[in-house]
Design a protein around this motif. Structure first.
Motif, PDB file in Angstrom:
ATOM      1  N   ALA A 151      23.253 -13.817 -21.408  1.00 57.44           N
ATOM      2  CA  ALA A 151      24.419 -14.614 -20.998  1.00 57.44           C
ATOM      3  C   ALA A 151      25.551 -14.482 -22.017  1.00 57.44           C
ATOM      4  CB  ALA A 151      24.018 -16.078 -20.819  1.00 57.44           C
ATOM      5  N   ILE A 152      25.210 -14.487 -23.277  1.00 54.49           N
ATOM      6  CA  ILE A 152      26.212 -14.319 -24.338  1.00 54.49           C
ATOM      7  C   ILE A 152      26.841 -12.924 -24.235  1.00 54.49           C
ATOM      8  CG2 ILE A 152      26.547 -14.185 -26.840  1.00 54.49           C
ATOM      9  CD1 ILE A 152      24.184 -16.274 -27.023  1.00 54.49           C
ATOM     10  N   ALA A 153      26.022 -11.908 -23.993  1.00 53.62           N
ATOM     11  CA  ALA A 153      26.531 -10.533 -23.868  1.00 53.62           C
ATOM     12  C   ALA A 153      27.514 -10.421 -22.707  1.00 53.62           C
ATOM     13  CB  ALA A 153      25.376  -9.550 -23.696  1.00 53.62           C
ATOM     14  N   ARG A 154      27.218 -11.078 -21.592  1.00 56.50           N
ATOM     15  CA  ARG A 154      28.136 -11.039 -20.449  1.00 56.50           C
ATOM     16  C   ARG A 154      29.490 -11.661 -20.822  1.00 56.50           C
ATOM     17  NH1 ARG A 154      23.202 -11.692 -17.782  1.00 56.50           N
ATOM     18  NH2 ARG A 154      23.320 -13.963 -17.782  1.00 56.50           N
ATOM     19  N   GLN A 155      29.460 -12.730 -21.608  1.00 61.02           N
ATOM     20  CA  GLN A 155      30.716 -13.355 -22.047  1.00 61.02           C
ATOM     21  C   GLN A 155      31.491 -12.413 -22.974  1.00 61.02           C
ATOM     22  OE1 GLN A 155      29.506 -17.066 -23.814  1.00 61.02           O
ATOM     23  NE2 GLN A 155      29.043 -18.009 -21.853  1.00 61.02           N
ATOM     24  N   TYR A 156      30.779 -11.811 -23.932  1.00 57.83           N
ATOM     25  CA  TYR A 156      31.441 -10.866 -24.824  1.00 57.83           C
ATOM     26  C   TYR A 156      32.009  -9.685 -24.042  1.00 57.83           C
ATOM     27  CZ  TYR A 156      30.233 -12.773 -29.451  1.00 57.83           C
ATOM     28  OH  TYR A 156      30.151 -13.535 -30.583  1.00 57.83           O
ATOM     29  N   ASP A 157      31.267  -9.196 -23.059  1.00 53.63           N
ATOM     30  CA  ASP A 157      31.732  -8.051 -22.279  1.00 53.63           C
ATOM     31  C   ASP A 157      33.047  -8.387 -21.571  1.00 53.63           C
ATOM     32  OD1 ASP A 157      31.397  -5.361 -21.387  1.00 53.63           O
ATOM     33  OD2 ASP A 157      30.624  -6.097 -19.478  1.00 53.63           O
ATOM     34  N   ALA A 158      33.113  -9.569 -20.989  1.00 51.96           N
ATOM     35  CA  ALA A 158      34.336  -9.981 -20.304  1.00 51.96           C
ATOM     36  C   ALA A 158      35.496 -10.112 -21.290  1.00 51.96           C
ATOM     37  CB  ALA A 158      34.107 -11.307 -19.578  1.00 51.96           C
ATOM     38  N   ASP A 159      35.231 -10.666 -22.460  1.00 48.13           N
ATOM     39  CA  ASP A 159      36.276 -10.815 -23.478  1.00 48.13           C
ATOM     40  C   ASP A 159      36.755  -9.469 -23.990  1.00 48.13           C
ATOM     41  OD1 ASP A 159      36.151 -13.581 -23.207  1.00 48.13           O
ATOM     42  OD2 ASP A 159      34.831 -13.844 -24.938  1.00 48.13           O
ATOM     43  N   LEU A 160      35.827  -8.560 -24.232  1.00 43.58           N
ATOM     44  CA  LEU A 160      36.195  -7.221 -24.700  1.00 43.58           C
ATOM     45  C   LEU A 160      36.995  -6.474 -23.630  1.00 43.58           C
ATOM     46  CD1 LEU A 160      32.881  -6.205 -26.496  1.00 43.58           C
ATOM     47  CD2 LEU A 160      35.096  -6.659 -27.606  1.00 43.58           C
ATOM     48  N   LYS A 161      36.628  -6.672 -22.370  1.00 46.54           N
ATOM     49  CA  LYS A 161      37.361  -6.021 -21.283  1.00 46.54           C
ATOM     50  C   LYS A 161      38.798  -6.558 -21.230  1.00 46.54           C
ATOM     51  CE  LYS A 161      37.053  -4.909 -16.389  1.00 46.54           C
ATOM     52  NZ  LYS A 161      36.252  -5.045 -15.168  1.00 46.54           N
ATOM     53  N   ARG A 162      38.951  -7.879 -21.344  1.00 44.61           N
ATOM     54  CA  ARG A 162      40.286  -8.482 -21.339  1.00 44.61           C
ATOM     55  C   ARG A 162      41.126  -7.958 -22.505  1.00 44.61           C
ATOM     56  NH1 ARG A 162      37.781 -12.868 -19.303  1.00 44.61           N
ATOM     57  NH2 ARG A 162      37.199 -13.770 -21.307  1.00 44.61           N
ATOM     58  N   GLU A 163      40.477  -7.700 -23.621  1.00 39.66           N
ATOM     59  CA  GLU A 163      41.163  -7.210 -24.815  1.00 39.66           C
ATOM     60  C   GLU A 163      41.509  -5.719 -24.707  1.00 39.66           C
ATOM     61  OE1 GLU A 163      40.084  -8.541 -29.019  1.00 39.66           O
ATOM     62  OE2 GLU A 163      39.174  -6.530 -28.920  1.00 39.66           O
ATOM     63  N   GLY A 164      40.882  -5.019 -23.768  1.00 38.34           N
ATOM     64  CA  GLY A 164      41.185  -3.608 -23.569  1.00 38.34           C
ATOM     65  C   GLY A 164      40.264  -2.645 -24.294  1.00 38.34           C
ATOM     66  N   TYR A 165      39.063  -3.110 -24.695  1.00 42.29           N
ATOM     67  CA  TYR A 165      38.082  -2.207 -25.308  1.00 42.29           C
ATOM     68  C   TYR A 165      37.689  -1.178 -24.261  1.00 42.29           C
ATOM     69  CZ  TYR A 165      33.942  -0.832 -28.074  1.00 42.29           C
ATOM     70  OH  TYR A 165      33.002  -0.138 -28.798  1.00 42.29           O
ATOM     71  N   ASN A 166      37.840   0.087 -24.567  1.00 45.30           N
ATOM     72  CA  ASN A 166      37.689   1.254 -23.685  1.00 45.30           C
ATOM     73  C   ASN A 166      37.487   0.864 -22.239  1.00 45.30           C
ATOM     74  OD1 ASN A 166      34.944   0.561 -23.905  1.00 45.30           O
ATOM     75  ND2 ASN A 166      34.299   2.605 -24.437  1.00 45.30           N
TER      76      ASN A 166
END
Length: 163
Positions: A148-163
């Motif tokens: 669940a934590i990884a899914r949150q980080y993934d969404a945040d990284l996507k919003r930030e523009g990580y590859n």
């Protein structure tokens, strides 16, 4: 998730440097978040207890957990020293240095140092098996929570523009 908490940016930078996919970086961050008691700073295993307790109770002492992913066992300290160039086998406390700990966490998870399972076994461009990825570090312990934590980080990284 707070991408500025503790050493989060250091882990993101190391993940990018080593070419991790966004979802792989998210899993590294989730593991570090969990293994550092939500501080995102390298910690020593059972940090709330004494060194005397660790010496008496941990069968792998003095090679007990340190860092973002709780590096344990002498063989892993030897490998980490070889791979990072930092003399963590000679001085295990160096595994608490944030830069060394970040390299150990990312490289170890990418290459499967800890259990023989690595990020590519569970996470690629088509799949994000964040629950199964717990096998990279620690079997199935708390796999739902960390996923669940990884899914949150993934969404945040996507919003930030990580590859």
């Amino acid at each position: 998730m707070d991408l500025s908490l503790g050493c989060t940016r250091l882990l993101i930078d190391e993940s990018k440097r080593q070419g991790l996919l966004r979802n792989q970086c998210a899993y590294v961050l989730a593991t570090a978040f969990w293994e550092t008691a939500h501080t995102m700073r390298p910690v020593v295993e059972a940090y709330w207890l004494s060194e005397a307790w660790r010496k008496k109770n941990l069968r792998y002492y003095p090679w007990h957990g340190r860092g973002f992913v709780q590096l344990t066992w002498e063989a892993n300290y030897i490998r980490a020293e070889k791979e990072t160039g930092s003399p963590v086998h000679q001085n295990p406390q160096l595994a608490l240095d944030p830069n060394v700990a970040a390299t150990i966490a990312v490289t170890g998870m990418r290459e499967g140092w800890f259990t023989g399972r690595d990020l590519d076994d569970f996470i690629d461009l088509q799949h994000s098996d964040f629950k199964g990825a717990r096998a990279i570090i620690n079997g199935r312990d708390k796999d739902d929570e960390i996923a669940a934590i990884a899914r949150q980080y993934d969404a945040d990284l996507k919003r930030e523009g990580y590859n």
